[in-house]
Every structure is written in C-alpha cells, then in structure tokens.
Enzyme design. Structure first.
Site, PDB file in Angstrom:
ATOM      1  N   GLY A  45       0.759  -1.183  -0.008  1.00 25.12           N
ATOM      2  CA  GLY A  45      -0.098  -0.081   0.061  1.00 25.12           C
ATOM      3  C   GLY A  45       0.955   1.235   0.072  1.00 25.12           C
ATOM      4  O   GLY A  45       2.015   1.300   0.366  1.00 25.12           O
ATOM      5  N   GLN A  50       3.431   9.878   0.761  1.00 22.01           N
ATOM      6  CA  GLN A  50       4.460   9.067   0.816  1.00 22.01           C
ATOM      7  C   GLN A  50       5.505   9.161  -0.399  1.00 22.01           C
ATOM      8  O   GLN A  50       6.698   8.808  -0.375  1.00 22.01           O
ATOM      9  CB  GLN A  50       4.290   7.692   1.114  1.00 22.01           C
ATOM     10  CG  GLN A  50       3.635   7.222   2.172  1.00 22.01           C
ATOM     11  CD  GLN A  50       3.417   5.933   2.518  1.00 22.01           C
ATOM     12  OE1 GLN A  50       2.394   5.344   1.920  1.00 22.01           O
ATOM     13  NE2 GLN A  50       4.365   5.260   3.288  1.00 22.01           N
ATOM     14  N   CYS A  92       5.040   0.340   7.627  1.00 21.41           N
ATOM     15  CA  CYS A  92       4.787   1.562   6.896  1.00 21.41           C
ATOM     16  C   CYS A  92       6.293   1.631   6.155  1.00 21.41           C
ATOM     17  O   CYS A  92       7.237   1.728   6.604  1.00 21.41           O
ATOM     18  CB  CYS A  92       4.440   2.655   7.631  1.00 21.41           C
ATOM     19  SG  CYS A  92       4.125   4.042   6.668  1.00 21.41           S
ATOM     20  N   LEU A  93       6.027   1.989   4.634  1.00 22.39           N
ATOM     21  CA  LEU A  93       7.341   2.275   3.926  1.00 22.39           C
ATOM     22  C   LEU A  93       8.151   3.533   4.356  1.00 22.39           C
ATOM     23  O   LEU A  93       9.085   3.563   4.077  1.00 22.39           O
ATOM     24  CB  LEU A  93       7.108   2.308   2.245  1.00 22.39           C
ATOM     25  CG  LEU A  93       6.488   1.223   1.886  1.00 22.39           C
ATOM     26  CD1 LEU A  93       6.080   1.226   0.270  1.00 22.39           C
ATOM     27  CD2 LEU A  93       7.608  -0.015   1.843  1.00 22.39           C
ATOM     28  N   HIS A 134      -5.074   2.194   7.307  1.00 22.29           N
ATOM     29  CA  HIS A 134      -3.564   2.574   7.233  1.00 22.29           C
ATOM     30  C   HIS A 134      -3.478   3.788   6.264  1.00 22.29           C
ATOM     31  O   HIS A 134      -3.111   4.540   6.609  1.00 22.29           O
ATOM     32  CB  HIS A 134      -2.685   1.498   7.238  1.00 22.29           C
ATOM     33  CG  HIS A 134      -1.303   1.787   7.009  1.00 22.29           C
ATOM     34  ND1 HIS A 134      -0.379   1.529   8.182  1.00 22.29           N
ATOM     35  CD2 HIS A 134      -0.641   2.560   6.243  1.00 22.29           C
ATOM     36  CE1 HIS A 134       0.598   1.788   7.921  1.00 22.29           C
ATOM     37  NE2 HIS A 134       0.712   2.700   6.820  1.00 22.29           N
ATOM     38  N   GLU A 135      -4.073   3.518   5.063  1.00 19.44           N
ATOM     39  CA  GLU A 135      -3.551   4.439   3.716  1.00 19.44           C
ATOM     40  C   GLU A 135      -4.570   5.283   4.011  1.00 19.44           C
ATOM     41  O   GLU A 135      -3.984   6.673   3.757  1.00 19.44           O
ATOM     42  CB  GLU A 135      -3.949   3.545   2.577  1.00 19.44           C
ATOM     43  CG  GLU A 135      -3.064   2.467   2.186  1.00 19.44           C
ATOM     44  CD  GLU A 135      -1.614   2.672   2.443  1.00 19.44           C
ATOM     45  OE1 GLU A 135      -1.149   3.752   2.170  1.00 19.44           O
ATOM     46  OE2 GLU A 135      -0.852   1.789   2.934  1.00 19.44           O
TER      47      GLU A 135
HETATM   48 NI    NI Z   1       2.027   3.430   5.658  1.00 16.15          NI
END
Ligand code: NI
Length: 169
Positions: A45, A50, A92-93, A134-135
């Site tokens: 995701g 981001q 999370c990235l 989350h997104e």
């Molecule tokens: Ni994230």
C-alpha cells in the site's frame, strides 16, 4: 518512474491532503508511478504523501503484482462504515523496520473515486480492512505510530532519532 519514498519525520507525512479535482493524464501517471514505487519498495500500500504529493489518493495491491485485478486505486476515499475490531502488526514504507500491533476495525467500507472520477464503494475485511484504514489515515496526515500508546510511540521516535544520528535512517 520510481519516485523516492518519503520517510518520517518529513512534514508532508503529517499534513492533511488536498482532494483530487483533475482526472487527467497527470493523475494516471502519478498512479502508475505510485504502483511502480510501491513494488520497488516491496510494499502492499502507498499513499500519495509518501511520494511527496499532498493529494487524497492511495494505491493498494495485497497480491503484490500476482493478480492485476487486485490493484486498488482509491481517489478521495472516505471510510463510510466500520465494524468489529482487529489487533495485528503493521508496518509502513515511511517508517522502515518499525512494526507494531495496531488496533483497527475488522471490517470497513470505503467510498472513493476511480481514475475517471466515478464514485464506487468497496468493502474489506482483515488485511484489506487494515490497509484501507492505514492508507486513508496517511491522507489525513496520521502515521500508524500515532495509533499507538504515547509510551510506545515515544520509544519508537527515540529509536528513530538514534538511527538518524548514526546515519542509519
Ligand atoms: Ni504507511
């Protein structure tokens, strides 16, 4: 084009995003770039902030390229229904290597627009419900560490500062 993933504590990650208003080729390009960048970073995701774009847009692919029909694009999404509870680990990235259990709704229904601006509704349970929450949190400037207890969050932030100082973040 692979875009660089923005990491905490970049302020773009904690800013409320702007709605998408133009459903044009630039938007399609951004969505393509987001999928490409997400796959390159081995994520399932990715939200527009981001990649440094403060727009209300996110992409999800729980199958990680396996099934093209699993590619989800949510433009201007809102959660319209939440049910039950789940408590599972999230990452999370933008917070590499940080994984913590987060309390989320077990079932979620979202309303969003597609690339043509058409509204649709979609329901998710388990991992998909968590990905939706989350997104969409990202689009409201909320990182998952904000969903943890103050104590846990402070420990993580201290750990990140230490890594930053050591040049490991
Ligand atoms: Ni994230």
């Amino acid at each position: 084009m692979i875009r660089e993933i923005v990491k905490y504590p970049d302020p773009v990650l904690e800013r409320q995003t702007e709605p998408v208003t133009e459903f044009d080729d630039d938007l399609r390009k951004l969505v393509d770039d987001m999928f490409e960048s997400m796959y390159a970073a081995k994520g399932i995701g990715l939200a527009a902030p981001q990649v440094g774009v403060s727009k209300r847009l996110t992409v999800i692919d729980l199958s990680f390229k396996e099934r093209p029909e699993d590619r989800i694009i949510l433009i201007n999404p809102e959660v319209i229904l939440k049910e039950g509870k789940q408590y599972e680990e999230e990452g999370c990235l933008s917070l590499p290597e940080i994984r913590e259990k987060v309390s989320r709704a077990a079932k979620v229904k979202v309303r969003a627009q597609d690339l043509d601006g058409k509204w649709f509704e979609m329901e998710g349970t388990e991992l998909l419900a968590r990905a939706f929450q989350h997104e969409i949190d990202h689009l409201d400037g909320i990182l998952f560490i904000r969903r943890l207890s103050a104590l846990k969050r402070d420990l993580i932030i201290r750990r990140i500062r230490k890594m930053q100082k050591a040049g490991e973040w």
